[in-house]
Design a protein around this motif. Structure first.
Motif, mmCIF file in Angstrom:
data_model
loop_
_atom_site.group_PDB
_atom_site.id
_atom_site.type_symbol
_atom_site.label_atom_id
_atom_site.label_comp_id
_atom_site.label_asym_id
_atom_site.label_seq_id
_atom_site.Cartn_x
_atom_site.Cartn_y
_atom_site.Cartn_z
ATOM 1 N N HIS A 16 0.814 -1.210 0.000
ATOM 2 C CA HIS A 16 0.000 0.000 0.000
ATOM 3 C C HIS A 16 0.851 1.264 0.000
ATOM 4 N N HIS A 17 1.990 1.234 0.675
ATOM 5 C CA HIS A 17 2.772 2.450 0.878
ATOM 6 C C HIS A 17 3.985 2.521 -0.042
ATOM 7 N N GLN A 148 -3.690 7.336 4.984
ATOM 8 C CA GLN A 148 -4.085 6.034 4.443
ATOM 9 C C GLN A 148 -4.499 5.057 5.539
ATOM 10 N N LEU A 151 -8.190 4.399 6.204
ATOM 11 C CA LEU A 151 -8.965 3.550 5.299
ATOM 12 C C LEU A 151 -9.270 2.183 5.903
ATOM 13 N N ASP A 177 -0.137 12.527 4.057
ATOM 14 C CA ASP A 177 -0.524 11.649 2.956
ATOM 15 C C ASP A 177 0.730 10.915 2.493
ATOM 16 N N THR A 293 -5.355 6.300 -3.659
ATOM 17 C CA THR A 293 -4.641 6.922 -2.546
ATOM 18 C C THR A 293 -3.676 5.941 -1.894
ATOM 19 N N VAL A 294 -3.789 4.662 -2.253
ATOM 20 C CA VAL A 294 -2.817 3.647 -1.869
ATOM 21 C C VAL A 294 -2.417 2.921 -3.147
#
Length: 297
Positions: A16-17, A148, A151, A177, A293-294
């Protein structure tokens, strides 16, 4: 000494990151090799813009050595809450990178790693020390809480109109972010301006949960309230490994937040990016609009 002509290894390139770093490097002309756990994850890294991938595990020296072969730069973010990050995972990987001839190393660490009450903070210090002493050019990123992370609770927030966390709603946390953190990492790996330095990365001076749900309410168009739960009950509902470490580390973290919060300063992020950081309003609007966003939902 730009590394755009070399290969950059991104650890967790399908995650995700760290997956957010891959397209930002590719856009800057870098050749990216993703370090992933499986062929399936490797294909995800390719979709993000990686040129190739290596399959392996940070605890497997042979696969780490193979992944680092021919690499000029590294973007490293540790797995979530490894109990041995300060030794086997982190420091061993730094040593392997230096031995492989890596010239530039970017570490996505955590804000205020000197807080001894927080396991996931204090374990970063030996890794940072190893990087500084390695002889490689380095950039150490100290991001605060990621937008994130919210979420994980998003479905519950939308269904119940409540944002619940297991510590006082009055304590302030600074947020960022991770897309902005990833951009700083890409800048560090493809240019010289951020060499041999550490940077606190925050988008704000801190918000309590009442302020966070105020932003949610504005963007969603209906009231969201700030909930507060018992840490033990909250942790019982999470899919955590039964390793005798993670649950306790998280409980200590929530206890610390309940007493102190965790805040930082946004000046450095704004300075490095040359623009205002993404705001919480922008993040939630992107979530509603379906903007990624990820790296991978």
């Amino acid at each position: 000494m730009s590394d755009t002509n070399g290969t950059i290894l991104v650890v967790g390139a399908a995650g995700h990151h760290a997956g957010l770093v891959v397209p930002m490097l590719a856009e800057r002309g870098a050749r990216v090799r993703g370090f992933v756990r499986s062929t399936e994850r490797g294909e995800l890294a390719l979709q993000r813009g990686a040129s190739e991938y290596a399959i392996g595990d940070l605890r497997d020296p042979a696969s780490v050595e193979a992944a680092l072969r021919g690499v000029s730069g590294v973007y490293y973010i540790a797995p979530v809450y490894p109990h041995d990050e300060s030794q086997k995972v982190g420091r061993s990987f730094v040593e392997a990178a230096a031995n492989a001839g890596v010239r530039r190393f970017v570490f996505s660490s955590v804000i205020h790693p000197m807080i001894t009450a927080l396991d996931n903070h204090i374990q970063k210090i030996p890794v940072e020390e190893a990087i500084i002493n390695s002889g490689m050019d380095f950039t150490i990123l100290h991001p605060c809480h990621f937008y994130q992370n919210i979420l994980r609770n998003w479905r519950s927030i939308v269904e119940t109109h409540v944002f619940t966390e297991p510590f006082s709603a009055d304590k302030r946390l600074s947020w960022v972010d991770y897309r902005d953190v990833a951009e700083v990492g890409a800048i560090a790996l493809t240019g010289d301006a951020l060499r041999n330095a550490s940077f606190d990365l925050c988008a704000d001076f801190g918000r309590d949960r009442h302020e966070v749900v105020g932003v949610m309410s504005e963007v969603l168009g209906y009231p969201v309230t700030a909930g507060e739960s018992n840490a033990e009950e909250y942790l019982a509902g999470l899919p955590l490994p039964d390793d005798g470490y993670t649950r306790g580390a998280l409980a200590r973290m929530y206890d610390y937040y309940d007493k102190h919060g965790l805040v930082g300063n946004p000046l450095m992020l704004k300075t490095v990016l040359g623009r205002e950081p993404r705001t919480m309003h922008q993040f939630f609007r992107d979530v509603l609009a379906g903007t990624p966003t990820v790296a991978h939902p």
